[in-house]
Scaffold this motif. Structure first.
Motif, PDB file in Angstrom:
ATOM      1  N   GLU A 232      -8.698   5.000  -3.382  1.00  0.00           N
ATOM      2  CA  GLU A 232      -8.624   5.293  -1.510  1.00  0.00           C
ATOM      3  C   GLU A 232      -7.995   3.540  -1.550  1.00  0.00           C
ATOM      4  O   GLU A 232      -7.685   2.271  -1.863  1.00  0.00           O
ATOM      5  CB  GLU A 232     -10.146   5.520  -0.872  1.00  0.00           C
ATOM      6  CG  GLU A 232     -11.055   4.579  -1.639  1.00  0.00           C
ATOM      7  CD  GLU A 232     -12.004   4.408  -1.599  1.00  0.00           C
ATOM      8  OE1 GLU A 232     -12.390   5.621  -1.063  1.00  0.00           O
ATOM      9  OE2 GLU A 232     -13.172   3.821  -1.595  1.00  0.00           O
ATOM     10  N   PHE A 233      -7.287   3.670  -0.032  1.00  0.00           N
ATOM     11  CA  PHE A 233      -7.424   2.884   1.018  1.00  0.00           C
ATOM     12  C   PHE A 233      -7.530   2.622   2.021  1.00  0.00           C
ATOM     13  O   PHE A 233      -7.921   3.387   2.790  1.00  0.00           O
ATOM     14  CB  PHE A 233      -5.754   3.101   1.369  1.00  0.00           C
ATOM     15  CG  PHE A 233      -4.101   3.585   0.221  1.00  0.00           C
ATOM     16  CD1 PHE A 233      -4.294   2.291  -0.255  1.00  0.00           C
ATOM     17  CD2 PHE A 233      -4.798   4.754  -0.337  1.00  0.00           C
ATOM     18  CE1 PHE A 233      -3.742   2.756  -1.937  1.00  0.00           C
ATOM     19  CE2 PHE A 233      -3.852   4.513  -1.904  1.00  0.00           C
ATOM     20  CZ  PHE A 233      -3.013   3.682  -2.203  1.00  0.00           C
ATOM     21  N   LEU A 234      -8.395   1.620   2.260  1.00  0.00           N
ATOM     22  CA  LEU A 234      -9.350   1.213   3.344  1.00  0.00           C
ATOM     23  C   LEU A 234      -9.103   0.090   4.748  1.00  0.00           C
ATOM     24  O   LEU A 234      -8.562  -1.230   3.778  1.00  0.00           O
ATOM     25  CB  LEU A 234     -10.415   0.388   2.504  1.00  0.00           C
ATOM     26  CG  LEU A 234     -11.603   1.522   1.394  1.00  0.00           C
ATOM     27  CD1 LEU A 234     -11.921   1.003   0.733  1.00  0.00           C
ATOM     28  CD2 LEU A 234     -11.953   2.867   2.034  1.00  0.00           C
TER      29      LEU A 234
ATOM     30  N   LEU B  36       6.315  -2.019  -8.765  1.00  0.00           N
ATOM     31  CA  LEU B  36       5.964  -2.911  -7.999  1.00  0.00           C
ATOM     32  C   LEU B  36       6.380  -4.706  -8.633  1.00  0.00           C
ATOM     33  O   LEU B  36       6.903  -5.370  -7.236  1.00  0.00           O
ATOM     34  CB  LEU B  36       4.305  -3.106  -8.183  1.00  0.00           C
ATOM     35  CG  LEU B  36       3.641  -1.961  -7.997  1.00  0.00           C
ATOM     36  CD1 LEU B  36       2.156  -2.505  -7.776  1.00  0.00           C
ATOM     37  CD2 LEU B  36       3.692  -1.538  -6.244  1.00  0.00           C
ATOM     38  N   GLU B  37       5.953  -5.339  -9.695  1.00  0.00           N
ATOM     39  CA  GLU B  37       7.276  -6.799  -9.650  1.00  0.00           C
ATOM     40  C   GLU B  37       8.704  -6.144  -9.173  1.00  0.00           C
ATOM     41  O   GLU B  37       9.443  -7.044  -8.579  1.00  0.00           O
ATOM     42  CB  GLU B  37       6.559  -7.006 -11.037  1.00  0.00           C
ATOM     43  CG  GLU B  37       5.581  -7.010 -11.619  1.00  0.00           C
ATOM     44  CD  GLU B  37       6.055  -8.041 -13.040  1.00  0.00           C
ATOM     45  OE1 GLU B  37       6.328  -6.623 -14.309  1.00  0.00           O
ATOM     46  OE2 GLU B  37       5.030  -8.300 -13.247  1.00  0.00           O
ATOM     47  N   GLU B  38       9.171  -5.156  -9.443  1.00  0.00           N
ATOM     48  CA  GLU B  38      10.984  -4.617  -8.831  1.00  0.00           C
ATOM     49  C   GLU B  38      10.834  -5.143  -7.434  1.00  0.00           C
ATOM     50  O   GLU B  38      11.636  -5.299  -7.014  1.00  0.00           O
ATOM     51  CB  GLU B  38      11.486  -3.397  -9.328  1.00  0.00           C
ATOM     52  CG  GLU B  38      12.737  -3.139  -9.208  1.00  0.00           C
ATOM     53  CD  GLU B  38      13.239  -2.160 -10.031  1.00  0.00           C
ATOM     54  OE1 GLU B  38      13.583  -0.986  -9.344  1.00  0.00           O
ATOM     55  OE2 GLU B  38      12.989  -1.992 -11.535  1.00  0.00           O
TER      56      GLU B  38
ATOM     57  N   LYS C  71       0.776  -1.700   0.045  1.00  0.00           N
ATOM     58  CA  LYS C  71      -0.155  -0.434   0.410  1.00  0.00           C
ATOM     59  C   LYS C  71       0.698   1.417   0.020  1.00  0.00           C
ATOM     60  O   LYS C  71       0.734   2.610  -0.746  1.00  0.00           O
ATOM     61  CB  LYS C  71      -0.648   0.101   1.140  1.00  0.00           C
ATOM     62  CG  LYS C  71      -2.158   0.923   1.139  1.00  0.00           C
ATOM     63  CD  LYS C  71      -1.565   2.478   3.158  1.00  0.00           C
ATOM     64  CE  LYS C  71      -1.867   3.130   3.522  1.00  0.00           C
ATOM     65  NZ  LYS C  71      -0.972   3.575   3.520  1.00  0.00           N
ATOM     66  N   ASP C  72       2.076   1.319   0.616  1.00  0.00           N
ATOM     67  CA  ASP C  72       2.747   2.332   0.648  1.00  0.00           C
ATOM     68  C   ASP C  72       3.623   3.019  -0.557  1.00  0.00           C
ATOM     69  O   ASP C  72       3.581   4.151  -0.487  1.00  0.00           O
ATOM     70  CB  ASP C  72       3.609   2.136   1.904  1.00  0.00           C
ATOM     71  CG  ASP C  72       2.987   2.337   3.966  1.00  0.00           C
ATOM     72  OD1 ASP C  72       1.974   2.897   3.627  1.00  0.00           O
ATOM     73  OD2 ASP C  72       3.818   2.216   3.999  1.00  0.00           O
ATOM     74  N   VAL C  73       3.842   1.911  -1.007  1.00  0.00           N
ATOM     75  CA  VAL C  73       4.450   1.855  -2.022  1.00  0.00           C
ATOM     76  C   VAL C  73       3.445   2.304  -3.487  1.00  0.00           C
ATOM     77  O   VAL C  73       3.948   3.388  -3.912  1.00  0.00           O
ATOM     78  CB  VAL C  73       5.094   0.426  -3.099  1.00  0.00           C
ATOM     79  CG1 VAL C  73       5.698   0.599  -4.646  1.00  0.00           C
ATOM     80  CG2 VAL C  73       6.641   0.054  -1.731  1.00  0.00           C
TER      81      VAL C  73
ATOM     82  N   ASP D 159      -2.863  -4.547   9.582  1.00  0.00           N
ATOM     83  CA  ASP D 159      -2.545  -3.975   9.105  1.00  0.00           C
ATOM     84  C   ASP D 159      -2.203  -4.262   7.702  1.00  0.00           C
ATOM     85  O   ASP D 159      -1.186  -3.843   6.982  1.00  0.00           O
ATOM     86  CB  ASP D 159       0.113  -4.019   9.290  1.00  0.00           C
ATOM     87  CG  ASP D 159      -0.291  -2.421   9.499  1.00  0.00           C
ATOM     88  OD1 ASP D 159      -0.589  -1.477   9.046  1.00  0.00           O
ATOM     89  OD2 ASP D 159       0.791  -2.521   9.446  1.00  0.00           O
ATOM     90  N   TYR D 160      -3.593  -4.654   7.018  1.00  0.00           N
ATOM     91  CA  TYR D 160      -3.393  -4.577   5.552  1.00  0.00           C
ATOM     92  C   TYR D 160      -5.199  -3.685   5.500  1.00  0.00           C
ATOM     93  O   TYR D 160      -5.367  -2.868   5.853  1.00  0.00           O
ATOM     94  CB  TYR D 160      -3.967  -6.457   5.699  1.00  0.00           C
ATOM     95  CG  TYR D 160      -2.940  -7.006   5.347  1.00  0.00           C
ATOM     96  CD1 TYR D 160      -2.640  -7.456   3.702  1.00  0.00           C
ATOM     97  CD2 TYR D 160      -2.363  -7.883   6.307  1.00  0.00           C
ATOM     98  CE1 TYR D 160      -1.397  -8.710   3.675  1.00  0.00           C
ATOM     99  CE2 TYR D 160      -1.407  -8.518   6.400  1.00  0.00           C
ATOM    100  CZ  TYR D 160      -0.986  -8.681   4.856  1.00  0.00           C
ATOM    101  OH  TYR D 160      -0.028  -9.006   5.149  1.00  0.00           O
ATOM    102  N   PHE D 161      -4.935  -3.538   4.133  1.00  0.00           N
ATOM    103  CA  PHE D 161      -5.313  -2.730   3.435  1.00  0.00           C
ATOM    104  C   PHE D 161      -6.292  -2.798   1.722  1.00  0.00           C
ATOM    105  O   PHE D 161      -5.784  -3.855   1.614  1.00  0.00           O
ATOM    106  CB  PHE D 161      -4.609  -1.308   2.732  1.00  0.00           C
ATOM    107  CG  PHE D 161      -4.154  -0.227   3.981  1.00  0.00           C
ATOM    108  CD1 PHE D 161      -5.236   0.310   4.998  1.00  0.00           C
ATOM    109  CD2 PHE D 161      -3.024  -1.313   4.655  1.00  0.00           C
ATOM    110  CE1 PHE D 161      -4.373   1.138   5.871  1.00  0.00           C
ATOM    111  CE2 PHE D 161      -1.910  -0.190   5.722  1.00  0.00           C
ATOM    112  CZ  PHE D 161      -2.667   0.972   6.440  1.00  0.00           C
ATOM    113  N   ILE D 162      -7.278  -2.228   1.745  1.00  0.00           N
ATOM    114  CA  ILE D 162      -8.324  -2.845   0.500  1.00  0.00           C
ATOM    115  C   ILE D 162      -8.009  -1.753  -0.280  1.00  0.00           C
ATOM    116  O   ILE D 162      -7.797   0.137   0.021  1.00  0.00           O
ATOM    117  CB  ILE D 162      -9.076  -2.494   0.553  1.00  0.00           C
ATOM    118  CG1 ILE D 162      -9.875  -4.028   1.330  1.00  0.00           C
ATOM    119  CG2 ILE D 162      -9.902  -2.400  -1.342  1.00  0.00           C
ATOM    120  CD1 ILE D 162     -11.646  -3.651   1.698  1.00  0.00           C
TER     121      ILE D 162
END
Length: 190
Positions: free
Chosen positions: A86-88, A172-174, A74-76, A103-106
């Protein structure tokens, strides 16, 4: 050309049932903003059908087809300041009904773009909802319909899929996130 966000469950990562304590949860895969009033006790339980799998991936498969991600993932994404996303916050409940992580997010992209070339794509319309495709064996997009600044969005008629800008997907793959893979548009089938 964007790519499709997918899950890579492998043979060790948990799979989640549907989200709990959230009204109208179907909206999480339809391109509807849910930040306003999102419940603090929203959670996902690990699926009883996959009891052997308890490891938490950075990207976790679930029945809602929501993008359930670790804080690190999420932070990346959030650092790139994606528009209309949005981050839920959600918790993950293990097989023993204990909190495995809070500590997970949608990641909820709520921008829906009319970008499918219906003349060149091969698909079937849904019998119940005539505005949705029930399957797609060949997906062709209209590049001119996609704002190149959009990092994450949903294609109209297939809103339960999220398309990702190729630069974000490469970044993200990196990073080597677990449970995450991207499918090129020309290899996509629903």
């Amino acid at each position: 050309m964007p790519v499709v966000w997918e899950w890579d469950v492998g043979d060790r990562f948990c799979v989640l049932d549907g989200v709990l304590n959230v009204e109208d949860e179907y909206q999480l895969s339809k391109g509807v903003s849910r930040a306003q009033g999102f419940p603090a006790d929203a959670s996902f339980a690990m699926s009883a059908k996959h009891r052997k799998y308890i490891a938490l991936a950075d990207n976790i498969s679930n029945l809602n087809r929501a993008l359930v991600v670790s804080r690190r993932l999420k932070d990346v994404i959030e650092a790139r300041r994606p528009r209309d996303v949005e981050f839920l916050r959600v918790s993950i409940i293990d097989h023993k009904k204990k909190v495995a992580s809070d500590d997970y997010f949608i990641v909820n992209p709520f921008k829906v773009v009319d970008c499918i070339d219906k003349d060149k794509s091969k698909y079937r319309w849904n019998n119940i909802d005539p505005e949705k495709m029930s399957s797609c064996t060949k997906l062709v997009l209209k590049p001119e319909a996609i704002n190149p600044e959009l990092l994450l969005f949903r294609p109209q008629h297939l809103e339960y899929y999220v398309l990702v800008h190729p630069d974000l997907a490469a970044a993200l793959e990196e990073e080597g996130f677990t449970g995450l893979r991207f499918t090129p548009i020309d290899e996509f089938e629903s």
